[in-house]
Design an enzyme around this catalytic site. Structure first.
Site, short mmCIF file in Angstrom:
data_model
loop_
_atom_site.label_atom_id
_atom_site.label_comp_id
_atom_site.label_asym_id
_atom_site.label_seq_id
_atom_site.Cartn_x
_atom_site.Cartn_y
_atom_site.Cartn_z
N TYR A 24 86.59 63.47 32.28
CA TYR A 24 86.94 64.74 32.94
C TYR A 24 87.48 65.76 31.95
CZ TYR A 24 86.30 63.17 37.78
OH TYR A 24 85.76 62.75 38.97
N ARG B 44 90.20 64.06 54.41
CA ARG B 44 89.60 65.09 55.26
C ARG B 44 88.96 64.61 56.55
NH1 ARG B 44 85.64 68.57 51.79
NH2 ARG B 44 85.90 66.90 50.26
N ASP C 236 96.22 62.69 42.79
CA ASP C 236 94.90 62.83 42.18
C ASP C 236 94.98 62.32 40.75
OD1 ASP C 236 92.17 64.42 42.75
OD2 ASP C 236 92.67 64.51 40.62
N ARG D 222 90.60 56.58 49.84
CA ARG D 222 90.69 57.93 50.45
C ARG D 222 91.04 57.90 51.94
NH1 ARG D 222 89.41 61.92 46.83
NH2 ARG D 222 87.89 61.34 45.24
N ARG E 121 96.32 70.70 55.80
CA ARG E 121 95.71 71.37 54.64
C ARG E 121 95.40 72.85 54.90
NH1 ARG E 121 92.73 69.46 50.77
NH2 ARG E 121 92.67 71.67 50.29
#
Lengths: 359, 359
Positions: free
Chosen positions: B161, B39, B84, B35, B48
């Site tokens: 998922y 963020r 993703d 990652r 974003r």
């Protein structure tokens, strides 16, 4: 109130559960389930409609009633005190609430030396004397062949709750303290170790026949830090009750590596979580300690065929040998059908009796 | 657009990252962070504000921009495609949304044979051609010494998922399928394996230089079921790209026991999660595969003293030897201070250079 007793150990000197921990010969593998007194039982849900969770914990007659409920239905080989590990933070001064559809909440959280300053383990026995009352009440009704297990959270696990104040995904606040102020973390752990020792000694005095330390959050520590922050504090608890001559089980959720770290702790038994291979656990730690576990709690959603297959796989690890207490590898889930529990219990009795006979 | 290049490997034939995986001599330990495009970076958060997450994934110029952002700042030794793992379920027909303050949501969920009936892996390459576009765009700007890593979720993790439809605590629906209808579970896993193989082959053709399979939920399987439901499907993916001559990393979160299960999979490298002891991981799997990891992502909240101590502990495991790619043991957390990342990166470079020089 009648407790189910299996003929086979009716006349034995010592309960099956304790014999298995001491690795003495057994006719079958003893069984109990973590959270066996709980929401999957209709009679428990009925009682909980009238009383909230903490009221049940704090009222000896109610705590005794729910402790005994699963034994009446399934005749487990051990009873476990109905209580919660967070009664210690509450006794230390945090407000404890159980909000609907949310886990427990502790307020105010511990984040600094000032937050700790007013807390003391002294006198915790008086604040928790309702637990002693519950133990005495339970024992009044319990068959002597069914030992009552007392318990506590580990100092590390209690610290995690006291710092986060609630469940957490990343344990951000705990980790911040761990990695920026290790000294404060150790202060908190020292306080909690003192509190836990006083608490479990009180339980022993009140009449529990075994102890289990739940280290639910042991696995959020990187392994190189596990000894320093969790294992060594649990070991202090074992040392403190050594003279009491009752078995202590350590249950750290976090896989085979934690069993390796705990095998020399002096624990009579180690809990094996459901994510761990029991055969590997036996080869790593089975020479030092008995093992407890470790079926996936979600297995009890399963078909009879799959439940029977996995019970067989679990029990085959010890075969005819002693040193194993069958259990789930985590608490039973609240929406498991009671019929599946009954089938599971029957399978454990049947298969383990067969394995012990064939020896 | 200038990418940071360290002099020491400027003239080497092969990038540091790939040399370490092949256990060839290195001057220091290569480093990237799971990652790393994310963020915690102010420039990422700024971008974003204008584009939502899936728009960034699906627009090659934007995906390339965020992929390159952390390299400009920190000069990592590998880039990873910004995307993703859930683009595969989306391409198979589930609606994918990212709700605010909530994880991903997939609709409708897969719970029965009927839910599966309309799904096919055929033509998935066309549906995901924006990923090929992003890879080409990234490579246009990337220094050849910085390999681009492509990735996919493992079939098991994608199945989890697709069945739950969102994050889960007890994975109740997955477990119900696993324990009541194993055949249906295998059908879903077969479909997903087909889809993943097509997807990663497309990535290789578009220009990635390495692959990583994220098996985030490998650890929710009891070990005796891990081979059957996760490992063997990942192995099929490795087999399918064997002729491509690029290294595949398997990263199953779930401790040392999973490394034991994966060490014979043919993976060039195994990811080590932060809960695992790297030294133990090396003794279990280091002879077969290179290892990647494994610092606690929360360590980056820590003081400089503690960060330096833990980096040293991690790098000491391989010392002057090759076969190690330094990384966190899980994705970087979104609120980590950028300055701490800079300090961490410097420490890894400095300490690993020292360890390799002293050899």
């Amino acid at each position: 109130m009648r407790i189910w007793i299996e003929e086979v150990y009716m006349n034995s000197a010592s309960p099956l559960f304790l014999r298995a921990i001491r690795k003495e010969a057994v006719d079958r593998t003893p069984l109990w389930m973590m959270r066996q007194a709980g929401r999957y039982l209709p009679e428990y849900r009925e009682l909980r409609q009238k009383y909230d969770f903490l009221t049940v914990c704090k009222t000896p007659e109610l705590a005794a009633e729910v402790t005994l409920q699963p034994l009446r239905r399934f005749g487990f080989d051990a009873a476990i005190l109905f209580s919660d590990i967070l009664v210690i933070p509450e006794a230390l001064g945090q407000e404890l609430r159980f909000a609907k559809n949310h886990g427990p909440l502790l307020n105010p959280v511990v984040r600094s030396a000032e937050d700790l300053a007013t807390m003391s383990a002294e006198g915790i026995e008086e604040k928790l004397d309702y637990v002693a009352g519950a133990i005495q009440e339970i024992n009044r009704h319990l068959d002597p062949q069914v030992p009552l297990i007392g318990f506590s959270g580990s100092p590390w696990t209690l610290a995690v709750y006291m710092i986060e104040g609630q469940g957490s995904k990343n344990f951000q606040n705990v980790k911040k303290m761990l990695y920026t102020d290790p000294e404060l973390m150790h202060q908190l752990l020292d306080l909690l170790t003192d509190a836990v020792i006083r608490y479990v000694k009180m339980q022993v005095q009140a009449g529990v026949k075994a102890l289990q330390i739940f280290d639910t959050w042991g696995g959020i520590l990187p392994i190189p830090l596990f000894q320093e922050y969790s294992a060594r504090y649990m070991q202090k608890i074992i040392d403190a009750v050594q003279s009491e001559d009752l078995p202590v089980t350590l249950f750290s959720k976090g896989g085979i590596a934690l069993l390796e770290e705990l095998k020399d702790s002096g624990a009579a038994m180690l809990g094996v979580d459901w994510g761990t291979d029991l055969a590997r656990a036996r080869s790593v730690a089975g020479a030092n300690a008995a093992l407890q576990g470790n079926l996936d709690p979600a297995l009890l959603y399963g078909s009879k065929k799959v439940i029977a297959r996995e019970v067989e796989r679990c029990l085959q690890v010890f075969g005819a040998e002693s040193g194993h207490v069958c259990n789930l590898g985590h608490g039973i889930l609240p929406d498991i059908p009671v019929d599946n529990v009954a089938f599971f219990v029957d399978q454990v009795r049947e298969i383990s009796s067969r394995l012990h006979k064939s020896a």
